[in-house]
Design an enzyme around this catalytic site. Structure first.
Site, PDB file in Angstrom:
ATOM      1  N   PRO A 279     -36.127 -84.504  33.877  1.00 15.15           N
ATOM      2  CG  PRO A 279     -35.155 -84.407  35.993  1.00 15.15           C
ATOM      3  CD  PRO A 279     -35.060 -84.100  34.470  1.00 15.15           C
TER       4      PRO A 279
ATOM      5  CD  GLU B  42     -36.435 -82.288  44.214  1.00  9.94           C
ATOM      6  OE1 GLU B  42     -36.349 -81.246  44.177  1.00  9.94           O
ATOM      7  OE2 GLU B  42     -36.117 -82.981  42.812  1.00  9.94           O
TER       8      GLU B  42
ATOM      9  CG  HIS C 212     -37.494 -69.686  46.656  1.00  7.98           C
ATOM     10  ND1 HIS C 212     -36.184 -69.842  46.891  1.00  7.98           N
ATOM     11  CD2 HIS C 212     -38.121 -70.915  46.229  1.00  7.98           C
ATOM     12  CE1 HIS C 212     -35.719 -70.800  46.096  1.00  7.98           C
ATOM     13  NE2 HIS C 212     -36.901 -71.542  45.527  1.00  7.98           N
TER      14      HIS C 212
ATOM     15  CG  ASP D 257     -40.305 -74.703  43.140  1.00 10.39           C
ATOM     16  OD1 ASP D 257     -39.241 -74.568  42.740  1.00 10.39           O
ATOM     17  OD2 ASP D 257     -39.397 -75.282  44.341  1.00 10.39           O
TER      18      ASP D 257
END
Lengths: 276, 276
Positions: B160, B104, B60, B153
């Protein structure tokens, strides 16, 4: 189907699919030679992966070249451990080197490497190389102020290599270097072997005036994050010169290069903090 | 005793000892939440480790900070993927940031992270953050020239995230950046996912005028050797300034630091060769 898992700690490990396995119990340790699908031949001592055909270049280049570049004219080099021959192969890429001594305690490691790992052991018969099947600790007692570069290519500090991670041993290494001598030791993983790493680095810091720790990505070693520590009494190893870069240009390597050399000692914050 | 092995290729994997396992089949993928002895809680999507409590800081920090430092005044930031919230947490360490959008596709990832990974998801309720449960590809169509920094990210380019590693998608990312915008994408492992790595980096190189690839040690990702690629049309990302270092001094990080920033783009030779 055979799978082998190296337990890097008691709670995590590296798992590989194996074509064929070969076992030898030597005088010192259990030697396992695996033929793996992902990494080619893999040498395992007492359950710990030492080297694989696919990623060995990283460890051997990063152990050997930084010190051999920092030294202005390395002629006499000693490798302690490293019976597979990979470090010796890299050392011989430096044209100034006239004499390489390999001190390995376990003759079976040398013989198995000669037989099964020819791309790694290929320079063990080079006329510049002398092999001594001896305990590194005793070997150094008889070689004071002799070497330009000493490379500690040791297995983990349990079993046969345990005594070679202690301050008394680093003192002997220092006494065996001649003027402007440099040593580099593999100093374990700062991530999964934090205590081994800290202890080894701090002992080296107590013995030598100048020192620096650097990392390399080694996929088959614990956490893939491996450390090396270079040290010298006479040479300020944090400096570099134009001549260093000329030497690097002529090296035939796959990992080590000018950029890696420039940024050698740039550590992640948590790693620097461990050895402050 | 439960053990879990993530097969990073069909021939090698990471094995961890597990205290407890929790399964959820979401609309998009199989979500596994493991409580492991070595790495703490571990989030696994379709069999691939995404994040663990112990080493998540590395991924991260290294995805977020380099671009946010290179940008002179990042105010609007978009994170695509990253439903665990770790990247958002790092973005919010930059005081210039006024607005963070998280896009997301899988709401279950967000909910599970909020429930079980509080040290990672802790900033998802920050008033500066807006969460969009949408396909990143469609989301970008409606946001032209809006963001200062976009962070990709994403999970692996199967399942997906597959369409989000293609040139058409990088073109959309570019169109959604405003003047002096910068994007960074995670671009897989150069060692165990050589083709994914090469393809992603080369597509980015075709779309942006300036680009650079860098690595970080991530113990629980394939080979422990992970790559990121930063790119921009207007900003020469290879340059750095004194102001950058002042910003770094004030960041509270465990991996990223001034030295890592200085040597960011220093790649091992074989990695540079793959993306020349």
């Amino acid at each position: 189907m055979i799978w082998f898992t190296e337990y890097q700690t008691k709670n995590t490990g590296l798992t590989v699919k194996v074509k064929e396995a070969k076992h030898v119990q030597s005088k010192y340790q259990e030697i396992l030679l695996l033929d793996t699908y992902e990494y080619g031949k893999m040498l395992v001592l007492d359950g710990a992966v030492q080297t694989t055909e696919r990623d060995e270049f990283i460890y051997h280049e990063m152990l050997a070249h930084p010190a051999l570049i920092k030294h202005q004219n390395p002629e006499r080099v000693l490798v302690i451990g490293g019976g597979d021959g990979g470090t010796v192969r890299e050392v011989l890429k430096h044209p100034s080197v006239k004499e390489v001594h390999l001190c390995e305690i376990d003759e079976d490691v040398i013989n198995i490497s000669k037989q099964y790992l020819p791309t790694i052991s290929c320079e063990l018969n080079n006329p510049k190389v002398s092999i001594f099947v001896e305990d590194g600790n005793k070997f150094l007692d008889e070689r004071k102020e002799y070497y330009d570069v000493i490379l500690l290519d040791l297995s983990d500090p349990v079993g046969p290599a345990e005594a070679l991670f202690k301050r008394a041993f680093y003192e002997k290494v220092k006494a065996s270097l001649r003027k402007n001598g440099i040593m580099t030791a593999q100093t374990e993983s700062p991530f999964l072997q934090e205590e081994y790493f800290k202890t080894a680095v701090k002992e080296i810091q107590k013995v030598f005036k100048n020192y620096g720790t650097y990392l390399a990505f080694i996929p088959t070693y614990p956490a893939g994050m491996w450390s090396f520590t270079m040290a010298s009494d006479d040479v300020n190893i944090l400096d570099s010169s134009e001549k260093d870069y000329e030497k690097i240009k002529d090296l035939n390597t796959k990992y080590f290069c000018d950029k890696i050399y420039t940024s050698l000692f740039a550590l992640p914050k948590f790693v620097s903090d461990l050895i402050k």
